[in-house]
Scaffold this active site. Structure first.
Site, PDB file in Angstrom:
ATOM      1  N   ARG A  31      35.272  42.535  36.761  1.00 31.05           N
ATOM      2  CA  ARG A  31      36.055  42.191  37.944  1.00 31.05           C
ATOM      3  C   ARG A  31      36.062  40.715  38.319  1.00 31.05           C
ATOM      4  NH1 ARG A  31      35.547  46.014  42.919  1.00 31.05           N
ATOM      5  NH2 ARG A  31      33.547  45.020  43.164  1.00 31.05           N
ATOM      6  N   ASP A  32      35.341  39.858  37.604  1.00 31.77           N
ATOM      7  CA  ASP A  32      35.333  38.439  37.974  1.00 31.77           C
ATOM      8  C   ASP A  32      35.284  37.542  36.738  1.00 31.77           C
ATOM      9  OD1 ASP A  32      35.535  36.415  39.848  1.00 31.77           O
ATOM     10  OD2 ASP A  32      33.380  36.323  40.243  1.00 31.77           O
TER      11      ASP A  32
END
Length: 154
Positions: A31-32
């Site tokens: 997610r990052d």
């Protein structure tokens, strides 16, 4: 782009893709994905770091709600997400590695809805970027196909 830079981009992109496959096979979504969360080890290989906001138990049929990560790397549909968000973010990282710019932002502001690809990009790189930066995740590369089979990696 010179052959040497093209080879380096291909090598690092392949290593990031392998790292994402490793996580996704274990039902983990990072997610990052962004340059500051991609480091090199002592031998020059990629290490994906900072799993602080990763989400576990995400399968192809699971959808997670909410936003996370660096906003300039989020895909427009990221209110509901699954592993496709990592491939979108890889596309942004690749675009930045190959051009030095962000495909959608200038100075922190969204300036366009579609990535503007420089005319000097290799056709295979251009195709891979367009496939990764596909807003419709069902059409996005590696949600239903294999990134390793893309001609960029031949």
């Amino acid at each position: 782009m010179s052959l040497t830079l093209y080879s380096v981009l291909r090598f690092y992109t392949a290593e990031i893709a392998c790292g994402l496959h490793f996580l996704h096979r274990r039902n983990i979504v990072h997610r990052d994905i962004k340059p500051s969360n991609i480091m090199l080890d002592g031998n020059g290989h990629i290490c994906i770091i900072d799993l602080g906001i990763a989400h576990e138990s995400v399968t192809s049929s699971t959808k997670i709600h909410g936003t996370a990560g660096t906003s300039s790397y989020q895909d427009p549909e990221e209110q509901t997400f699954h592993a496709a968000v990592d491939w979108w973010r890889l596309g942004i990282v690749m675009y930045r590695m190959s051009t030095g710019f962000h495909p959608f932002h200038y100075g922190g502001n969204i300036t366009r809805n579609e990535p503007k690809l420089p005319s000097w990009l290799d056709a295979d790189l251009e195709d891979l970027l367009l496939n990764l930066l596909q807003v419709n995740y069902k059409m996005q590369l590696d949600v239903y196909s294999k990134i390793r089979d893309h001609p960029f990696f031949n």
